[in-house]
Design a protein around this motif. Structure first.
Motif, PDB file in Angstrom:
ATOM      1  N   SER A 140      47.143  12.326  13.426  1.00 33.05           N
ATOM      2  CA  SER A 140      47.719  12.012  14.739  1.00 33.05           C
ATOM      3  C   SER A 140      47.680  13.237  15.658  1.00 33.05           C
ATOM      4  CB  SER A 140      49.142  11.493  14.592  1.00 33.05           C
ATOM      5  OG  SER A 140      49.974  12.477  14.023  1.00 33.05           O
ATOM      6  N   LYS A 199      45.268   5.752  23.751  1.00 33.01           N
ATOM      7  CA  LYS A 199      45.828   6.270  22.503  1.00 33.01           C
ATOM      8  C   LYS A 199      46.148   5.178  21.482  1.00 33.01           C
ATOM      9  CE  LYS A 199      49.350   9.401  20.770  1.00 33.01           C
ATOM     10  NZ  LYS A 199      50.462  10.275  21.162  1.00 33.01           N
ATOM     11  N   PRO A 200      46.749   4.038  21.867  1.00 31.00           N
ATOM     12  CA  PRO A 200      46.986   2.995  20.853  1.00 31.00           C
ATOM     13  C   PRO A 200      45.704   2.431  20.240  1.00 31.00           C
ATOM     14  CG  PRO A 200      48.348   2.597  22.772  1.00 31.00           C
ATOM     15  CD  PRO A 200      47.409   3.705  23.127  1.00 31.00           C
ATOM     16  N   VAL A 201      44.648   2.357  21.031  1.00 35.71           N
ATOM     17  CA  VAL A 201      43.370   1.861  20.508  1.00 35.71           C
ATOM     18  C   VAL A 201      42.815   2.841  19.484  1.00 35.71           C
ATOM     19  CG1 VAL A 201      41.001   1.260  21.144  1.00 35.71           C
ATOM     20  CG2 VAL A 201      42.894   0.579  22.617  1.00 35.71           C
ATOM     21  N   GLN A 239      44.535   5.026  17.758  1.00 40.92           N
ATOM     22  CA  GLN A 239      45.422   5.003  16.599  1.00 40.92           C
ATOM     23  C   GLN A 239      45.143   3.803  15.703  1.00 40.92           C
ATOM     24  OE1 GLN A 239      49.270   5.182  18.482  1.00 40.92           O
ATOM     25  NE2 GLN A 239      49.501   7.354  18.002  1.00 40.92           N
ATOM     26  N   PHE A 240      44.853   2.667  16.307  1.00 37.75           N
ATOM     27  CA  PHE A 240      44.570   1.473  15.514  1.00 37.75           C
ATOM     28  C   PHE A 240      43.304   1.653  14.678  1.00 37.75           C
ATOM     29  CE2 PHE A 240      42.404  -2.645  15.088  1.00 37.75           C
ATOM     30  CZ  PHE A 240      43.334  -3.307  14.300  1.00 37.75           C
ATOM     31  N   PHE A 241      42.242   2.159  15.297  1.00 35.82           N
ATOM     32  CA  PHE A 241      40.980   2.293  14.580  1.00 35.82           C
ATOM     33  C   PHE A 241      40.967   3.466  13.599  1.00 35.82           C
ATOM     34  CE2 PHE A 241      39.350  -0.279  18.184  1.00 35.82           C
ATOM     35  CZ  PHE A 241      38.898  -1.342  17.420  1.00 35.82           C
ATOM     36  N   SER A 242      41.852   4.421  13.787  1.00 32.56           N
ATOM     37  CA  SER A 242      41.902   5.553  12.865  1.00 32.56           C
ATOM     38  C   SER A 242      43.070   5.461  11.893  1.00 32.56           C
ATOM     39  CB  SER A 242      41.995   6.849  13.659  1.00 32.56           C
ATOM     40  OG  SER A 242      43.227   6.912  14.338  1.00 32.56           O
ATOM     41  N   LEU A 243      43.637   4.273  11.755  1.00 25.40           N
ATOM     42  CA  LEU A 243      44.775   4.094  10.860  1.00 25.40           C
ATOM     43  C   LEU A 243      44.479   4.473   9.407  1.00 25.40           C
ATOM     44  CD1 LEU A 243      47.715   3.175  10.898  1.00 25.40           C
ATOM     45  CD2 LEU A 243      46.918   0.876  10.370  1.00 25.40           C
ATOM     46  N   THR A 292      44.496   8.293   9.272  1.00 30.56           N
ATOM     47  CA  THR A 292      45.862   8.781   9.469  1.00 30.56           C
ATOM     48  C   THR A 292      46.691   8.559   8.212  1.00 30.56           C
ATOM     49  OG1 THR A 292      45.680   8.217  11.810  1.00 30.56           O
ATOM     50  CG2 THR A 292      47.880   8.637  10.964  1.00 30.56           C
TER      51      THR A 292
END
Length: 112
Positions: free
Chosen positions: A67, A48-50, A52-56, A59
């Motif tokens: 999210s 999930k953090p990976v 979230q980072f690439f879809s910042l 988002t």
């Protein structure tokens, strides 16, 4: 250790309730439920953090609503890994992730 066991219990109860609320979610046994909860927790910690980072940027543009899609992706991955559980469709995984978040918030407020 107490926090990890509380996480497993609350997520297991929430996933069990969601399987009764949604006809598109099927959990065959208690062992599958526990395995799903552990895999889901591991995916939340690692994958999930990976994502979230690439879809910042997405988002940010959707004011955080993407999210919900990320939570649906992680839940769909967990259901695809664990044998004995089934989730019909990606849109249903987003709805299940929303219900899971609501149920977890309620149970964490009660038990923690």
């Amino acid at each position: 250790m107490r926090r990890i066991s509380l996480f497993i219990v609350i997520n297991a109860i929430s996933l069990y309730i969601i399987s009764y609320l949604m006809s598109s979610v099927y959990i065959s046994s208690l062992g599958s439920l526990i395995m799903l909860t552990i895999i889901f927790g591991c995916l939340n910690l690692i994958v999930k953090p990976v994502i979230q980072f690439f879809s910042l940027p997405i988002t940010f543009l959707t004011l955080g609503l993407f999210s919900l899609v990320i939570n649906g992706i992680v839940l769909y991955l967990a259901f695809s890994i664990v044998p004995g559980v089934h989730l019909n469709g990606f849109l249903n995984s987003i709805w299940a992730a929303i219900l899971l978040s609501i149920a977890n918030a309620i149970f964490y407020n009660i038990l923690d």
